[in-house]
Design an enzyme around this catalytic site. Structure first.
Site, PDB file in Angstrom:
ATOM      1  N   SER A   1       0.850  -1.185   0.000  1.00  0.00           N
ATOM      2  CA  SER A   1       0.000   0.000   0.000  1.00  0.00           C
ATOM      3  C   SER A   1       0.885   1.233   0.000  1.00  0.00           C
ATOM      4  O   SER A   1       2.058   1.176   0.363  1.00  0.00           O
ATOM      5  CB  SER A   1      -0.915   0.022   1.232  1.00  0.00           C
ATOM      6  OG  SER A   1      -0.148   0.208   2.410  1.00  0.00           O
ATOM      7  N   LYS A   2       0.297   2.366  -0.387  1.00  0.00           N
ATOM      8  CA  LYS A   2       1.058   3.611  -0.436  1.00  0.00           C
ATOM      9  C   LYS A   2       1.510   4.054   0.952  1.00  0.00           C
ATOM     10  O   LYS A   2       2.504   4.757   1.092  1.00  0.00           O
ATOM     11  CB  LYS A   2       0.219   4.706  -1.092  1.00  0.00           C
ATOM     12  CG  LYS A   2      -0.075   4.437  -2.559  1.00  0.00           C
ATOM     13  CD  LYS A   2      -0.972   5.505  -3.142  1.00  0.00           C
ATOM     14  CE  LYS A   2      -1.349   5.168  -4.579  1.00  0.00           C
ATOM     15  NZ  LYS A   2      -2.270   6.153  -5.165  1.00  0.00           N
ATOM     16  N   ARG A   3       0.766   3.654   1.978  1.00  0.00           N
ATOM     17  CA  ARG A   3       1.136   4.054   3.335  1.00  0.00           C
ATOM     18  C   ARG A   3       2.408   3.351   3.796  1.00  0.00           C
ATOM     19  O   ARG A   3       3.199   3.914   4.535  1.00  0.00           O
ATOM     20  CB  ARG A   3      -0.004   3.747   4.309  1.00  0.00           C
ATOM     21  CG  ARG A   3      -1.253   4.580   4.096  1.00  0.00           C
ATOM     22  CD  ARG A   3      -2.249   4.364   5.222  1.00  0.00           C
ATOM     23  NE  ARG A   3      -2.627   2.967   5.346  1.00  0.00           N
ATOM     24  CZ  ARG A   3      -3.569   2.381   4.617  1.00  0.00           C
ATOM     25  NH1 ARG A   3      -4.201   3.074   3.695  1.00  0.00           N
ATOM     26  NH2 ARG A   3      -3.872   1.107   4.793  1.00  0.00           N
ATOM     27  N   LYS A   4       2.592   2.110   3.364  1.00  0.00           N
ATOM     28  CA  LYS A   4       3.739   1.324   3.826  1.00  0.00           C
ATOM     29  C   LYS A   4       4.875   1.254   2.819  1.00  0.00           C
ATOM     30  O   LYS A   4       5.998   0.958   3.182  1.00  0.00           O
ATOM     31  CB  LYS A   4       3.291  -0.107   4.161  1.00  0.00           C
ATOM     32  CG  LYS A   4       2.441  -0.224   5.410  1.00  0.00           C
ATOM     33  CD  LYS A   4       2.265  -1.694   5.767  1.00  0.00           C
ATOM     34  CE  LYS A   4       1.554  -1.859   7.099  1.00  0.00           C
ATOM     35  NZ  LYS A   4       1.450  -3.279   7.480  1.00  0.00           N
TER      36      LYS A   4
ATOM     37  N   ALA B   1       4.061   1.358  -4.211  1.00  0.00           N
ATOM     38  CA  ALA B   1       2.665   1.158  -4.605  1.00  0.00           C
ATOM     39  C   ALA B   1       2.223   2.243  -5.589  1.00  0.00           C
ATOM     40  O   ALA B   1       1.223   2.089  -6.277  1.00  0.00           O
ATOM     41  CB  ALA B   1       1.764   1.175  -3.372  1.00  0.00           C
TER      42      ALA B   1
END
Length: 464
Positions: free
Chosen positions: A230-233, A237
């Site tokens: 994901s873009k958060r991690k 992404a």
């Protein structure tokens, strides 16, 4: 998804369709469509039909096809396969909270509106004027289907899914089924998160009397901690991140091919897209979500960088610098210098973005070159004598090329003064490049030129 869709289309003589599914207006991002085009073009994944190239089933944006969906909603309502729901958002939130609190085995819409007229429903709490339309899932609906990758798949029993929202836009579930049928889609390749929705789609196909396409649900990519990417991690992404970092599109394609299915023992890890297409088979896909290993991708990228000719690599570096804005409008002299220096760093590059950092000393004015203080501090005690001797040896040199520079410095510093090469050339490297780690020294000095090389030697000598 695009890579495997395109590969299968090419392997079977089919067509790869790019459709913009933009019916969720709450999540709509204005420039996302252009990002899709730019990224797929950069990756070298062309589509045969789409909003920008046209095709026999235009338009290819779902937001431009709203009139297409409405007749099928009316048909489902008339046949008793769908119904209006007037429940407010607050009432639905309360319903979900109660289901969670009571730990119900089966959750989903409780069918409060099923079989009621507008007037009957308005007499009850949680009413809203503008209804949605829901599927009416029959008891005992089939929840298994055949997947090209996974074989027979069982999914949870679906609830009464919304197919037309209050704003008049269809949900993905209805729009994708209608469009896939009308556009002649034979194979749907998508992520495994859609497995749970597939029985709903199959049911819609059957209600509307249409053939069901083949499904292939690809495994989701995972971070190294096994969580969903994901873009958060993980910045990876976001696909444009790869271009910003200086990955080559052919390396990224190769890497994604390996993620889709790892090679057999006798297969090479490095393979072109055409080779991938030639050996394409769904039964090779590993259903276990592959780990996105950036170290492996970096290794592949280095391999592809070294496979380029120096001229091709220089073109890629210039293109990258212009695209990232590091070079807004390079002049002919800058490009010529980069071309001359590219062979010096090709074996050492992993990413295109590393090139300018390794060669920055060639594009820095002599007076602005700030030597690394740590490198200057580590110079030997005789560094001033070494620099004096280097200036003397090079000042009267007739030919200014790497062989002549090396011969002159070796004769004076190593043979005449008896200094070990590492000690002799260290101060020269720091003076010329500003660092004790650089591309090959003599070749760098030849590119930099006599005047700048001598000016930098004298400048460091004056600091000591």
């Amino acid at each position: 998804m695009a890579l495997f869709n395109l590969a299968y289309a090419r392997a079977t003589g089919g067509r790869f369709v790019l459709r913009i599914e933009d019916t969720d207006r709450a999540r709509y991002v204005a420039d996302s469509e252009e990002q899709i085009y730019a990224t797929l073009r950069w990756l070298g994944l062309p589509w045969d039909e789409g909003p920008d190239v046209g095709g026999p089933y235009e338009p290819y944006r779902q937001s431009e096809r709203l009139d297409t969906y409405r007749p099928f909603v009316e048909q489902l309502l008339a046949d008793g396969h769908a119904y209006h729901c007037w429940c407010s958002a607050e009432r639905l939130a309360d319903m979900r909270a109660e289901q969670a609190a009571s730990k119900q085995a089966t959750t989903g819409y409780d069918r409060l509106c099923l079989g009621k007229t507008r007037e009957e429903r308005a007499a009850l709490p949680g009413f809203t004027d503008t209804p949605v339309v829901r599927m009416r899932i029959p008891d005992g609906v089939a929840t298994t289907f055949t997947d090209l990758i996974r074989g027979e798949v069982s999914a949870p029993t679906p609830d009464d899914q919304v197919i037309l929202k209050a704003d008049g836009f269809p949900t993905y579930h209805l729009a994708v089924v209608v469009d896939d049928h009308l556009m002649g889609i034979t194979h749907v390749v998508r992520g495994e998160e859609w497995i749970s929705s597939t029985p709903k789609h199959v049911q819609l196909y059957r209600w509307l009397g249409w053939d069901v396409p083949a499904f292939a649900h690809m495994p989701l990519l995972r971070n190294t901690d096994k969580s969903k990417i994901s873009k958060r991690k993980n910045p990876a992404a976001r696909l444009l991140w790869f271009r910003e970092q200086g990955f080559l599109p052919e390396a990224l394609r190769n890497f994604l091919q390996l993620l889709g299915y790892p090679p057999a023992e006798d297969d090479a890890e490095v393979a072109s897209f055409s080779e991938f297409v030639a050996g394409f088979a769904w039964d090779k896909v590993n259903t276990v979500g592959p780990v996105f290993d950036l170290d492996k991708l970096s290794w592949l990228n280095g391999h592809y960088i070294r496979a380029l000719s120096p001229e091709e690599l220089a073109d890629r570096i210039v293109e990258h610098l212009v695209w990232t804005g590091e070079w807004s409008d390079p002049d002919d002299a800058q490009v010529a210098t980069l071309r001359a220096a590219t062979p010096l760093i090709q074996e050492r590059l992993t990413l295109l973005s590393e090139a300018l950092g390794k060669l920055q000393f060639l594009f820095t004015a002599d007076a602005e070159l700030a030597g690394d203080p740590a490198a200057v501090a580590k110079l030997p005690a005789n560094a001033a004598d070494v620099l004096d001797a280097a200036v003397d040896a090079l000042g009267s040199l007739d030919a200014w090329d790497d062989a002549s520079i090396q011969a002159a410095l070796r004769a004076r510093l190593v043979e005449e003064l008896g200094i070990k090469p590492k000690v002799a050339f260290g101060p020269v490297r720091v003076a010329v490049t500003g660092s004790n780690v650089s591309p090959p020294l003599f070749e760098s000095m030849a590119i930099l030129g006599r005047e700048s090389s001598l000016a930098r030697l004298r400048a460091l000598r004056s600091r000591l």
